[in-house]
Motif scaffolding. Structure first.
Motif, PDB file in Angstrom:
ATOM      1  N   ARG A   7      -5.971  34.285 -20.074  1.00 17.34           N
ATOM      2  CA  ARG A   7      -5.832  33.247 -21.106  1.00 17.34           C
ATOM      3  C   ARG A   7      -4.687  33.586 -22.054  1.00 17.34           C
ATOM      4  N   ILE A   8      -4.605  34.851 -22.440  1.00 19.84           N
ATOM      5  CA  ILE A   8      -3.541  35.274 -23.348  1.00 19.84           C
ATOM      6  C   ILE A   8      -2.188  35.227 -22.643  1.00 19.84           C
ATOM      7  N   PHE A   9      -2.144  35.681 -21.387  1.00 15.25           N
ATOM      8  CA  PHE A   9      -0.896  35.591 -20.622  1.00 15.25           C
ATOM      9  C   PHE A   9      -0.408  34.149 -20.542  1.00 15.25           C
ATOM     10  N   HIS A  10      -1.330  33.212 -20.268  1.00 16.44           N
ATOM     11  CA  HIS A  10      -0.958  31.796 -20.141  1.00 16.44           C
ATOM     12  C   HIS A  10      -0.355  31.273 -21.443  1.00 16.44           C
ATOM     13  N   ALA A  11      -0.947  31.647 -22.556  1.00 18.70           N
ATOM     14  CA  ALA A  11      -0.431  31.195 -23.851  1.00 18.70           C
ATOM     15  C   ALA A  11       0.958  31.754 -24.108  1.00 18.70           C
ATOM     16  N   ALA A  14       3.495  29.967 -21.810  1.00 25.05           N
ATOM     17  CA  ALA A  14       3.753  28.603 -22.270  1.00 25.05           C
ATOM     18  C   ALA A  14       4.606  28.587 -23.522  1.00 25.05           C
ATOM     19  N   ALA A  15       4.377  29.555 -24.425  1.00 23.63           N
ATOM     20  CA  ALA A  15       5.103  29.575 -25.698  1.00 23.63           C
ATOM     21  C   ALA A  15       6.448  30.286 -25.594  1.00 23.63           C
ATOM     22  N   GLY A  16       6.553  31.224 -24.648  1.00 25.62           N
ATOM     23  CA  GLY A  16       7.789  31.994 -24.519  1.00 25.62           C
ATOM     24  C   GLY A  16       7.979  33.001 -25.628  1.00 25.62           C
ATOM     25  N   SER A  17       6.890  33.328 -26.320  1.00 30.23           N
ATOM     26  CA  SER A  17       6.990  34.209 -27.481  1.00 30.23           C
ATOM     27  C   SER A  17       5.625  34.822 -27.775  1.00 30.23           C
ATOM     28  N   LEU A  18       5.608  36.111 -28.049  1.00 28.87           N
ATOM     29  CA  LEU A  18       4.362  36.776 -28.432  1.00 28.87           C
ATOM     30  C   LEU A  18       3.858  36.262 -29.779  1.00 28.87           C
ATOM     31  N   THR A  19       4.794  36.045 -30.691  1.00 30.29           N
ATOM     32  CA  THR A  19       4.424  35.587 -32.033  1.00 30.29           C
ATOM     33  C   THR A  19       3.797  34.198 -31.997  1.00 30.29           C
ATOM     34  N   HIS A  20       4.471  33.264 -31.290  1.00 31.48           N
ATOM     35  CA  HIS A  20       3.952  31.901 -31.223  1.00 31.48           C
ATOM     36  C   HIS A  20       2.613  31.846 -30.490  1.00 31.48           C
ATOM     37  N   ALA A  21       2.481  32.647 -29.433  1.00 29.98           N
ATOM     38  CA  ALA A  21       1.210  32.694 -28.713  1.00 29.98           C
ATOM     39  C   ALA A  21       0.117  33.242 -29.612  1.00 29.98           C
ATOM     40  N   GLY A  22       0.446  34.279 -30.392  1.00 29.68           N
ATOM     41  CA  GLY A  22      -0.528  34.841 -31.318  1.00 29.68           C
ATOM     42  C   GLY A  22      -0.993  33.838 -32.353  1.00 29.68           C
ATOM     43  N   LEU A  27      -4.393  35.543 -33.045  1.00 31.58           N
ATOM     44  CA  LEU A  27      -4.347  36.978 -32.809  1.00 31.58           C
ATOM     45  C   LEU A  27      -3.041  37.530 -33.360  1.00 31.58           C
ATOM     46  N   SER A  28      -3.032  38.814 -33.657  1.00 35.09           N
ATOM     47  CA  SER A  28      -1.787  39.438 -34.108  1.00 35.09           C
ATOM     48  C   SER A  28      -0.831  39.601 -32.931  1.00 35.09           C
ATOM     49  N   GLN A  29       0.442  39.740 -33.243  1.00 32.38           N
ATOM     50  CA  GLN A  29       1.437  39.933 -32.188  1.00 32.38           C
ATOM     51  C   GLN A  29       1.151  41.204 -31.400  1.00 32.38           C
ATOM     52  N   SER A  30       0.739  42.255 -32.105  1.00 23.84           N
ATOM     53  CA  SER A  30       0.470  43.522 -31.421  1.00 23.84           C
ATOM     54  C   SER A  30      -0.719  43.408 -30.477  1.00 23.84           C
ATOM     55  N   ALA A  31      -1.749  42.634 -30.879  1.00 30.29           N
ATOM     56  CA  ALA A  31      -2.908  42.445 -30.006  1.00 30.29           C
ATOM     57  C   ALA A  31      -2.525  41.686 -28.742  1.00 30.29           C
ATOM     58  N   VAL A  32      -1.700  40.645 -28.898  1.00 28.90           N
ATOM     59  CA  VAL A  32      -1.231  39.886 -27.741  1.00 28.90           C
ATOM     60  C   VAL A  32      -0.408  40.768 -26.829  1.00 28.90           C
ATOM     61  N   SER A  33       0.482  41.568 -27.419  1.00 30.39           N
ATOM     62  CA  SER A  33       1.345  42.458 -26.637  1.00 30.39           C
ATOM     63  C   SER A  33       0.518  43.459 -25.846  1.00 30.39           C
ATOM     64  N   ALA A  52      15.937  39.616 -26.995  1.00 29.99           N
ATOM     65  CA  ALA A  52      15.859  39.363 -28.442  1.00 29.99           C
ATOM     66  C   ALA A  52      15.397  37.957 -28.765  1.00 29.99           C
ATOM     67  N   ARG A  53      15.677  36.983 -27.907  1.00 36.03           N
ATOM     68  CA  ARG A  53      15.350  35.586 -28.213  1.00 36.03           C
ATOM     69  C   ARG A  53      13.987  35.152 -27.694  1.00 36.03           C
ATOM     70  N   GLY A  54      13.286  36.057 -27.005  1.00 33.95           N
ATOM     71  CA  GLY A  54      11.969  35.679 -26.506  1.00 33.95           C
ATOM     72  C   GLY A  54      11.673  36.305 -25.169  1.00 33.95           C
ATOM     73  N   LEU A  55      10.770  35.671 -24.415  1.00 35.08           N
ATOM     74  CA  LEU A  55      10.321  36.196 -23.131  1.00 35.08           C
ATOM     75  C   LEU A  55      10.632  35.207 -22.010  1.00 35.08           C
ATOM     76  N   ILE A  56      11.037  35.730 -20.871  1.00 30.30           N
ATOM     77  CA  ILE A  56      11.290  34.910 -19.684  1.00 30.30           C
ATOM     78  C   ILE A  56      10.435  35.448 -18.554  1.00 30.30           C
ATOM     79  N   LEU A  57       9.768  34.586 -17.848  1.00 31.21           N
ATOM     80  CA  LEU A  57       8.904  35.005 -16.746  1.00 31.21           C
ATOM     81  C   LEU A  57       9.715  35.610 -15.602  1.00 31.21           C
TER      82      LEU A  57
END
Length: 306
Positions: A7-11, A14-22, A27-33, A52-57
């Motif tokens: 569920r967390i991976f999917h978020a 979809a968001a392309g960002s740990l912060t936005h998913a959190g 959840l905190s960014q560290s918890a998501v990470s 630096a600009r986010g995450l790419i699958l």
């Protein structure tokens, strides 16, 4: 496999960002990470390229995201079915249809549906692209051809034809064409032949364009064609269902029309018991019946005047 990690991976995907998913998951960014890192370790693979600009699958991440996206759609469908076990009709109903039918015929009639079911929330998606109902891109569709997917419930609502229309003011100023050859002396307003549309309409437009027409206006949907006709710009190729709500528009060259275009209502088999779907289906069928009666009366009245 840990469903919570998926569920967390999917978020995150979809968001392309740990912060936005959190933020979405509260959840905190560290918890998501940590959860994403634990999932990568469990699968022994890298799911994201980090920059630096986010995450790419990664390629493996894309495979897993396809799976979680499909799972999410199934969960949404199950949730909808559970909610529909209630007696009342409420909640979101995503309806997809073409721009022309949705804006010219369906949307003006929706007040009646809302009056009956005030707690219904309709997301009306008007586009020519055919959305994937089994993948839950929409709940129900009104389409201008029979759906090809086997796992859909479908019902033919009516048939329509493309015909030629103009305002009385335009005819009074420019004269009324009596044959297809006369069209060359008028401005033709139609959907762009390159735009997505039913083949019957495209065939009629192509037939008209062989007449060496002096001036044309092409639009990518029937709503634009109708507004141009109402503005007195020329003679428009429009679906015949418009005459009920725009009785001032006159049909020209009555013996010229497209072949029949079937109109189908379709929805996924898994939503067979949905009360929202049933309410929308019954509403559309009632309006179609009333539309037929009104259209017959209008056509008889116009024939009497001639």
């Amino acid at each position: 496999m840990d469903w919570d990690k998926l569920r967390i991976f999917h978020a995150v995907a979809a968001a392309g960002s740990l912060t936005h998913a959190g933020d979405m998951l509260h959840l905190s960014q560290s918890a998501v990470s940590r959860q994403v890192r634990a999932l990568e370790e469990a699968l022994n693979t890298v799911l994201f390229h980090r920059h630096a600009r986010g995450l790419i699958l990664t390629e493996q991440g894309e495979l897993l995201f396809d799976a979680t996206r499909s799972m999410n759609k199934r969960i949404e469908a199950a949730t909808a079915r559970i909610r529909d076990s209630e007696e009342e009709v409420f909640g979101e109903l995503r309806v997809t249809t073409t721009i022309g039918f949705g804006s010219l015929w369906l949307a003006p009639r929706l007040p009646k549906l809302y009056e009956k079911y005030p707690d219904l929330n309709i997301d009306l998606m008007l586009e020519e692209r055919v959305l994937d109902l089994p993948m839950r891109e929409a709940d129900v569709a009104v389409r201008m051809k029979e759906p090809s997917q086997a796992d859909l419930i479908r019902k033919k609502l009516m048939s329509i034809r493309m015909r030629l229309y103009a305002t009385p003011e335009y005819i009074a100023e420019h004269g009324e064409p009596l044959t297809i050859e006369d069209i060359s002396q008028h401005r033709l307003i139609c959907q762009n032949p390159r735009a997505a549309q039913v083949s019957a309409g495209m065939t009629l437009v192509q037939q008209l364009l062989t007449q060496d027409i002096r001036s044309t206006l092409t639009v990518n949907n029937y709503f634009g064609v109708l507004q141009s006709v109402l503005s007195g710009l020329g003679i428009g190729v429009l679906p015949d269902y418009i005459i009920e709500d725009f009785p001032s528009v006159r049909r020209v060259i009555p013996d010229l029309e497209s072949s029949e275009v079937p109109v189908f209502l379709a929805f996924p088999e898994e939503l067979r018991q949905s009360k929202r779907i049933a309410a929308f289906r019954d509403f559309v069928q009632e309006e179609i019946f009333a539309h037929r009666q009104t259209r017959k009366a209008l056509e008889v009245g116009r024939a009497d005047k001639v």
